[in-house]
Motif scaffolding. Sequence first.
Motif, PDB file in Angstrom:
ATOM      1  N   GLY A 124     -38.804 -45.029  14.652  1.00 40.80           N
ATOM      2  CA  GLY A 124     -38.091 -45.393  13.442  1.00 40.80           C
ATOM      3  C   GLY A 124     -38.644 -44.832  12.154  1.00 40.80           C
ATOM      4  N   LYS A 125     -39.747 -44.048  12.221  1.00 33.49           N
ATOM      5  CA  LYS A 125     -40.363 -43.510  11.012  1.00 33.49           C
ATOM      6  C   LYS A 125     -40.369 -41.978  11.052  1.00 33.49           C
ATOM      7  CE  LYS A 125     -43.414 -47.496  10.353  1.00 33.49           C
ATOM      8  NZ  LYS A 125     -44.827 -47.952  10.209  1.00 33.49           N
ATOM      9  N   PHE A 126     -40.202 -41.383   9.874  1.00 36.41           N
ATOM     10  CA  PHE A 126     -40.209 -39.926   9.787  1.00 36.41           C
ATOM     11  C   PHE A 126     -41.547 -39.379  10.285  1.00 36.41           C
ATOM     12  CE2 PHE A 126     -41.516 -36.221   7.240  1.00 36.41           C
ATOM     13  CZ  PHE A 126     -40.584 -35.303   7.715  1.00 36.41           C
ATOM     14  N   ALA A 127     -41.496 -38.347  11.145  1.00 35.93           N
ATOM     15  CA  ALA A 127     -42.715 -37.755  11.705  1.00 35.93           C
ATOM     16  C   ALA A 127     -42.933 -36.331  11.230  1.00 35.93           C
ATOM     17  CB  ALA A 127     -42.663 -37.792  13.238  1.00 35.93           C
ATOM     18  N   THR A 128     -41.892 -35.487  11.305  1.00 31.72           N
ATOM     19  CA  THR A 128     -42.054 -34.088  10.900  1.00 31.72           C
ATOM     20  C   THR A 128     -40.690 -33.444  10.727  1.00 31.72           C
ATOM     21  OG1 THR A 128     -43.204 -32.028  11.454  1.00 31.72           O
ATOM     22  CG2 THR A 128     -42.071 -33.128  13.252  1.00 31.72           C
ATOM     23  N   THR A 129     -40.691 -32.289  10.057  1.00 29.61           N
ATOM     24  CA  THR A 129     -39.483 -31.479   9.927  1.00 29.61           C
ATOM     25  C   THR A 129     -39.612 -30.260  10.834  1.00 29.61           C
ATOM     26  OG1 THR A 129     -39.154 -32.162   7.636  1.00 29.61           O
ATOM     27  CG2 THR A 129     -38.006 -30.181   8.351  1.00 29.61           C
ATOM     28  N   ILE A 130     -38.605 -30.026  11.641  1.00 29.89           N
ATOM     29  CA  ILE A 130     -38.575 -28.891  12.561  1.00 29.89           C
ATOM     30  C   ILE A 130     -37.785 -27.768  11.889  1.00 29.89           C
ATOM     31  CG2 ILE A 130     -37.902 -28.109  14.866  1.00 29.89           C
ATOM     32  CD1 ILE A 130     -37.873 -31.132  15.659  1.00 29.89           C
ATOM     33  N   VAL A 131     -38.446 -26.658  11.643  1.00 29.80           N
ATOM     34  CA  VAL A 131     -37.819 -25.536  10.929  1.00 29.80           C
ATOM     35  C   VAL A 131     -37.918 -24.285  11.775  1.00 29.80           C
ATOM     36  CG1 VAL A 131     -37.812 -24.162   8.821  1.00 29.80           C
ATOM     37  CG2 VAL A 131     -38.479 -26.572   8.722  1.00 29.80           C
ATOM     38  N   TRP A 132     -36.813 -23.566  11.911  1.00 28.61           N
ATOM     39  CA  TRP A 132     -36.820 -22.285  12.597  1.00 28.61           C
ATOM     40  C   TRP A 132     -37.050 -21.178  11.572  1.00 28.61           C
ATOM     41  CZ3 TRP A 132     -34.226 -26.304  14.742  1.00 28.61           C
ATOM     42  CH2 TRP A 132     -34.394 -26.488  16.111  1.00 28.61           C
ATOM     43  N   GLY A 133     -38.126 -20.434  11.736  1.00 25.65           N
ATOM     44  CA  GLY A 133     -38.418 -19.350  10.812  1.00 25.65           C
ATOM     45  C   GLY A 133     -37.466 -18.190  10.981  1.00 25.65           C
ATOM     46  N   ALA A 134     -37.043 -17.955  12.208  1.00 21.57           N
ATOM     47  CA  ALA A 134     -36.082 -16.884  12.489  1.00 21.57           C
ATOM     48  C   ALA A 134     -34.697 -17.507  12.632  1.00 21.57           C
ATOM     49  CB  ALA A 134     -36.502 -16.136  13.748  1.00 21.57           C
ATOM     50  N   GLU A 135     -33.799 -16.778  13.274  1.00 18.17           N
ATOM     51  CA  GLU A 135     -32.456 -17.287  13.487  1.00 18.17           C
ATOM     52  C   GLU A 135     -32.504 -18.497  14.422  1.00 18.17           C
ATOM     53  OE1 GLU A 135     -28.348 -17.136  12.636  1.00 18.17           O
ATOM     54  OE2 GLU A 135     -30.074 -16.089  11.791  1.00 18.17           O
ATOM     55  N   PRO A 136     -31.902 -19.627  14.044  1.00 20.43           N
ATOM     56  CA  PRO A 136     -31.944 -20.808  14.914  1.00 20.43           C
ATOM     57  C   PRO A 136     -31.143 -20.580  16.185  1.00 20.43           C
ATOM     58  CG  PRO A 136     -30.452 -21.159  13.073  1.00 20.43           C
ATOM     59  CD  PRO A 136     -31.160 -19.864  12.813  1.00 20.43           C
ATOM     60  N   PRO A 137     -31.426 -21.363  17.232  1.00 22.08           N
ATOM     61  CA  PRO A 137     -30.706 -21.177  18.498  1.00 22.08           C
ATOM     62  C   PRO A 137     -29.218 -21.439  18.336  1.00 22.08           C
ATOM     63  CG  PRO A 137     -32.003 -23.206  18.517  1.00 22.08           C
ATOM     64  CD  PRO A 137     -32.413 -22.450  17.300  1.00 22.08           C
ATOM     65  N   ALA A 138     -28.425 -20.661  19.042  1.00 24.86           N
ATOM     66  CA  ALA A 138     -26.971 -20.793  18.941  1.00 24.86           C
ATOM     67  C   ALA A 138     -26.449 -21.967  19.756  1.00 24.86           C
ATOM     68  CB  ALA A 138     -26.300 -19.505  19.410  1.00 24.86           C
ATOM     69  N   GLY A 139     -27.157 -22.332  20.816  1.00 24.05           N
ATOM     70  CA  GLY A 139     -26.711 -23.428  21.663  1.00 24.05           C
ATOM     71  C   GLY A 139     -27.709 -24.563  21.649  1.00 24.05           C
ATOM     72  N   THR A 140     -28.325 -24.809  22.815  1.00 30.55           N
ATOM     73  CA  THR A 140     -29.290 -25.896  22.940  1.00 30.55           C
ATOM     74  C   THR A 140     -30.590 -25.561  22.213  1.00 30.55           C
ATOM     75  OG1 THR A 140     -28.366 -26.536  25.082  1.00 30.55           O
ATOM     76  CG2 THR A 140     -30.592 -27.319  24.570  1.00 30.55           C
ATOM     77  N   ALA A 141     -31.093 -26.493  21.440  1.00 36.76           N
ATOM     78  CA  ALA A 141     -32.370 -26.345  20.747  1.00 36.76           C
ATOM     79  C   ALA A 141     -33.442 -27.104  21.518  1.00 36.76           C
ATOM     80  CB  ALA A 141     -32.268 -26.865  19.323  1.00 36.76           C
ATOM     81  N   ALA A 142     -34.694 -26.708  21.345  1.00 37.58           N
ATOM     82  CA  ALA A 142     -35.805 -27.371  22.031  1.00 37.58           C
ATOM     83  C   ALA A 142     -37.016 -27.437  21.111  1.00 37.58           C
ATOM     84  CB  ALA A 142     -36.162 -26.629  23.323  1.00 37.58           C
ATOM     85  N   TYR A 143     -37.805 -28.481  21.307  1.00 36.86           N
ATOM     86  CA  TYR A 143     -39.021 -28.658  20.504  1.00 36.86           C
ATOM     87  C   TYR A 143     -40.010 -29.473  21.326  1.00 36.86           C
ATOM     88  CZ  TYR A 143     -42.113 -30.207  16.706  1.00 36.86           C
ATOM     89  OH  TYR A 143     -43.196 -30.467  15.917  1.00 36.86           O
ATOM     90  N   THR A 144     -41.270 -29.050  21.326  1.00 32.72           N
ATOM     91  CA  THR A 144     -42.329 -29.756  22.050  1.00 32.72           C
ATOM     92  C   THR A 144     -43.420 -30.156  21.062  1.00 32.72           C
ATOM     93  OG1 THR A 144     -41.910 -28.548  24.105  1.00 32.72           O
ATOM     94  CG2 THR A 144     -44.068 -29.603  23.873  1.00 32.72           C
ATOM     95  N   PHE A 145     -43.863 -31.409  21.154  1.00 32.05           N
ATOM     96  CA  PHE A 145     -44.960 -31.863  20.307  1.00 32.05           C
ATOM     97  C   PHE A 145     -46.006 -32.566  21.169  1.00 32.05           C
ATOM     98  CE2 PHE A 145     -41.776 -35.211  20.300  1.00 32.05           C
ATOM     99  CZ  PHE A 145     -42.488 -36.395  20.421  1.00 32.05           C
ATOM    100  N   THR A 146     -47.248 -32.522  20.697  1.00 31.00           N
ATOM    101  CA  THR A 146     -48.349 -33.120  21.447  1.00 31.00           C
ATOM    102  C   THR A 146     -48.505 -34.589  21.069  1.00 31.00           C
ATOM    103  OG1 THR A 146     -49.933 -32.447  19.750  1.00 31.00           O
ATOM    104  CG2 THR A 146     -49.583 -30.934  21.603  1.00 31.00           C
ATOM    105  N   VAL A 147     -49.016 -35.376  22.015  1.00 34.43           N
ATOM    106  CA  VAL A 147     -49.292 -36.797  21.785  1.00 34.43           C
ATOM    107  C   VAL A 147     -50.708 -37.084  22.252  1.00 34.43           C
ATOM    108  CG1 VAL A 147     -46.908 -37.580  21.896  1.00 34.43           C
ATOM    109  CG2 VAL A 147     -48.211 -37.350  24.001  1.00 34.43           C
ATOM    110  N   THR A 148     -51.399 -37.947  21.544  1.00 32.90           N
ATOM    111  CA  THR A 148     -52.786 -38.272  21.880  1.00 32.90           C
ATOM    112  C   THR A 148     -52.967 -39.721  22.290  1.00 32.90           C
ATOM    113  OG1 THR A 148     -53.242 -38.743  19.543  1.00 32.90           O
ATOM    114  CG2 THR A 148     -53.663 -36.495  20.317  1.00 32.90           C
ATOM    115  N   ASP A 149     -51.889 -40.492  22.295  1.00 27.93           N
ATOM    116  CA  ASP A 149     -52.005 -41.891  22.694  1.00 27.93           C
ATOM    117  C   ASP A 149     -52.230 -42.011  24.195  1.00 27.93           C
ATOM    118  OD1 ASP A 149     -51.441 -43.384  20.145  1.00 27.93           O
ATOM    119  OD2 ASP A 149     -49.615 -42.168  20.260  1.00 27.93           O
ATOM    120  N   ARG A 150     -52.716 -43.151  24.601  1.00 26.25           N
ATOM    121  CA  ARG A 150     -53.046 -43.357  26.009  1.00 26.25           C
ATOM    122  C   ARG A 150     -51.777 -43.366  26.865  1.00 26.25           C
ATOM    123  NH1 ARG A 150     -53.356 -48.304  23.548  1.00 26.25           N
ATOM    124  NH2 ARG A 150     -52.140 -49.999  24.479  1.00 26.25           N
TER     125      ARG A 150
END
Length: 324
Positions: free
Chosen positions: A266-292
Amino acid sequence: MTVRRPPTLAAAAVCAAVLLLGGCTAAADDKDTHRPSPPTGVTAQAGSATSVHVMWQPATDDRAVTAYDVFESGARVKSLPGGRTMVDIDRLTPSTAYRFTVRARDAAGNLSAPSATAPVTTPAPTPDDRTAPSRPTALRARADGGRAATLTWGRATDDQGVTAYDVYQEDSRVHSVSGTQTTARLTGLRPGTVYTFTVRARDAAENSSPDSNAVDLTTAPAPGAGPVTAPTDLKATAGKGRVTLTWTPPRTGGGPVREHQLYLNGKFATTIVWGAEPPAGTAAYTFTVTDRPGTRYSVKLRAKLPDGTWGDFSAQRTVVVAAR
């Protein structure tokens, strides 16, 4: 003999304003004396041996309803802001009959007539019950126009008996029904909005089941509304120390979507920005987590539209951190 008192400052100001109209009259009293309508649809559902969940439909007022007062047998037991239409009444006595009513209040203190009475009897206590009910199954949702929805699900089981089903929108409880019901009607929704619902079963000892399957629902758009601006088909997959999201950006008709905001729990975490041309179809993003391992995340996205505004939120997904 009649004594004529001078007008107050407020009245004098009015007199000055109307002097050119042919004389002075006393200032009109604009004090709000209009009472709100009584709340309707009041229900009282025992959630446990010592708690009752009271719900109602919003009242109306010529200005605004600012508060609700909940009464038990004529004695006020809760006061809530005008935006709330449900409350849990705790510290009750097991195996006892109660009678609840609700009254609406406005900013001037005008109190509505009492609602219809909602009777309820708390169940007998089960102090040694530590077993949660099974999860409700096969949750389905149907939009009823732009502002309402109907949910249905399969029954849960419990060694002592299910006393209530709680409906959650994302991570907030928005409705409760009796343990004998397997359907709920939700009102007060927003047109053209994506909602994600789950249901939990609860027993008299306040043990809650795991979530049912999540179901997404999009209410009908308002007449003349523009296209849906929420990302769709959001999926969240947990790996070892990471979470991968895939989704379909909204079609805006004004060019590609280059930015998304990611919200965690429920809280803002980050903004995902494509530096190049964004994907035309399905987009994907992976982020790391450190919680148990076993930590639960709720994730959702919204896109930055070509006009610079942020669109609607996607459906929410829940993911659990995997073992490393």
